[in-house]
Enzyme design. Sequence first.
Site, mmCIF file in Angstrom:
data_model
loop_
_atom_site.group_PDB
_atom_site.id
_atom_site.type_symbol
_atom_site.label_atom_id
_atom_site.label_comp_id
_atom_site.label_asym_id
_atom_site.label_seq_id
_atom_site.Cartn_x
_atom_site.Cartn_y
_atom_site.Cartn_z
ATOM 1 N N ARG B 240 4.918 129.011 -50.557
ATOM 2 C CA ARG B 240 4.909 129.445 -51.948
ATOM 3 C C ARG B 240 5.587 128.360 -52.773
ATOM 4 O O ARG B 240 6.490 127.669 -52.281
ATOM 5 C CB ARG B 240 5.689 130.759 -52.116
ATOM 6 C CG ARG B 240 4.947 132.005 -51.650
ATOM 7 C CD ARG B 240 3.801 132.390 -52.581
ATOM 8 N NE ARG B 240 3.078 133.562 -52.106
ATOM 9 C CZ ARG B 240 2.005 133.510 -51.309
ATOM 10 N NH1 ARG B 240 1.559 132.333 -50.883
ATOM 11 N NH2 ARG B 240 1.394 134.619 -50.947
ATOM 12 N N GLU B 269 1.816 128.922 -60.930
ATOM 13 C CA GLU B 269 0.360 128.842 -60.799
ATOM 14 C C GLU B 269 -0.317 129.698 -61.859
ATOM 15 O O GLU B 269 0.185 130.768 -62.162
ATOM 16 C CB GLU B 269 -0.066 129.331 -59.408
ATOM 17 C CG GLU B 269 0.492 128.454 -58.309
ATOM 18 C CD GLU B 269 0.227 129.007 -56.917
ATOM 19 O OE1 GLU B 269 -0.552 129.967 -56.792
ATOM 20 O OE2 GLU B 269 0.793 128.470 -55.962
ATOM 21 N N HIS B 287 -4.000 126.512 -54.453
ATOM 22 C CA HIS B 287 -3.691 127.682 -53.617
ATOM 23 C C HIS B 287 -4.934 128.091 -52.821
ATOM 24 O O HIS B 287 -5.348 129.259 -52.825
ATOM 25 C CB HIS B 287 -3.180 128.849 -54.475
ATOM 26 C CG HIS B 287 -2.338 129.831 -53.685
ATOM 27 N ND1 HIS B 287 -1.212 130.424 -54.167
ATOM 28 C CD2 HIS B 287 -2.465 130.285 -52.416
ATOM 29 C CE1 HIS B 287 -0.685 131.238 -53.253
ATOM 30 N NE2 HIS B 287 -1.437 131.160 -52.167
#
Lengths: 322, 322
Positions: B240, B269, B287
């Site tokens: 993450r 993000e 991602h």
Amino acid sequence: MEEELPVVLVHRRPSATFVIPLKARLQAHFRVLDPCDSADDSHTFLARHGRSVRALLCASLAPLPADTLELLPSLELVVISTAGIDHVDLRFCRRRGITVTNASAALAEDAADHAVALLIDVLRRITAADRFVRAGSWPVKGEYPLGSKLRGKRVGIVGLGTIGSGIVKRLAALGCIISYTSRSKKPTVPFAYIGNVVELASNSDALIVCCPLTQGTHHIISEEVMRALGKGGVVVNVGRGALIDEERMVELLVRGELGGAGLDVFENEPDVPKELLELDHVILTPHSAVTTPESFRAVEDLIVDNFIAFFSNKPLLSVVQL
Amino acid sequence: MEEELPVVLVHRRPSATFVIPLKARLQAHFRVLDPCDSADDSHTFLARHGRSVRALLCASLAPLPADTLELLPSLELVVISTAGIDHVDLRFCRRRGITVTNASAALAEDAADHAVALLIDVLRRITAADRFVRAGSWPVKGEYPLGSKLRGKRVGIVGLGTIGSGIVKRLAALGCIISYTSRSKKPTVPFAYIGNVVELASNSDALIVCCPLTQGTHHIISEEVMRALGKGGVVVNVGRGALIDEERMVELLVRGELGGAGLDVFENEPDVPKELLELDHVILTPHSAVTTPESFRAVEDLIVDNFIAFFSNKPLLSVVQL
């Protein structure tokens, strides 16, 4: 004293930077004849010094055709500084009984790493995804199109030599299903041997091309092979550009009749077909599969050790089967 | 008849496309309550249906905070559709005895493939080389700067769970030297355990970050860790974004005090720090480490099987240790 040292002749392009650190290492053991130290042109230099030369270093990718080799009637050994050997007239060497060594052993790991990286990159669209992020598309367009999983992919290896063997070791750790073609079935290899390349392609999701370029392997990846691979199929090439029929490959990629390509080599380097520059499902690297400083040092070791072995009548380290 | 089926409540963002094929599969076994089928807003929907719900699907990355969980007093199970679990209030779940499952097992291979591809890509400069070729620089500038070899590189794994274990299997095939940090030393793992992350970094050429994001791991890759890694060091993150102090990382990369980065995740993000978009020694993916159709099917299998196990009092398949 210097006169007593065995002579190593260097054959290279004037621009090759590769040979410089190596030259100093060779000079510790040998009298190094380098045409770049001379005002003579290459032909005059060879005509003057070549008659008694027994050992030649063919540095970088400088072509070594028969008419150059004719100037070296005493030649017994050609040490090639690269993994590829197609720039040397091997038929002439075989006919004249000249031994040839290459540097595959020192470069195989880099080439295998690069091949595997290109395969993952095409399947998982990593370079394309990087372009997507850099273009600022993520906040605008949202999710990036799905890539494809590595595990379970059927990968056909075209050429199971030193490099190919390194590739399959890596692919096994990724869970790929491996088959291969090669000049002959390898009895100790646990993967399926498929002699016919079209058949290999029709049983594969991806082909990795890593065999030497010879008259027999020129355009081994033909249009028929690529059509057998199919529109979801991927081609990776870390061998030589002319192993693939590049013009047909470009057509198939542009039309979406081939799924993608990871290419480190091209037929007319450094020129790359301009159609490829626009495609999102190809990765293009500039013949850089084996350019790491660690491997260059390993190549230098191999070259020096081959010349030392030759002049002390010991077994050579990386003889090419001609 | 439909009334008889056990109830599964879906918690998701209206925009999540992920849940659609899964929903049909769930409906074969369960009565699926999906707020997106209702005209009610999410809060009203939960207030109306939540009191008796025992099992919840937390789809995609929709946050599941304590105040939402408070609306579900009968909740016994949260099935998370992702590998990451930081969007769910795990402390609330632990306190209330709610069991949580995640999807690491189904996504670990993709994440491991992606992490390894990012590492090779940064070290061998593959995406940067592709830009070099596409920009037409090869014929003009000649050879591309040397990359760095994989074999012998010391790689530190931050988090040796399902994903980390897949990564080390792949790195072993590449000849990397592996050490790791984790909540505790794994007795059956043959690699060096280094409990302190700064110490791990100072003994590594690259760090791969793949641990869960929790209060304890927030900014685990601090400026001190990155300085210990050094100016030749590489950071890869498939966990993450907030596992790394992103602001400090950007500064170090821009100043050349960190060697490179392969990043699939970011702190905010889909926004990516704009300084990163200009850097040649970083790879940026949106991602997308675990976005393959094969893995999505595996995640669906795992979700459906977890709910079936729960309602038939059988062991769950992928319980998170809270």
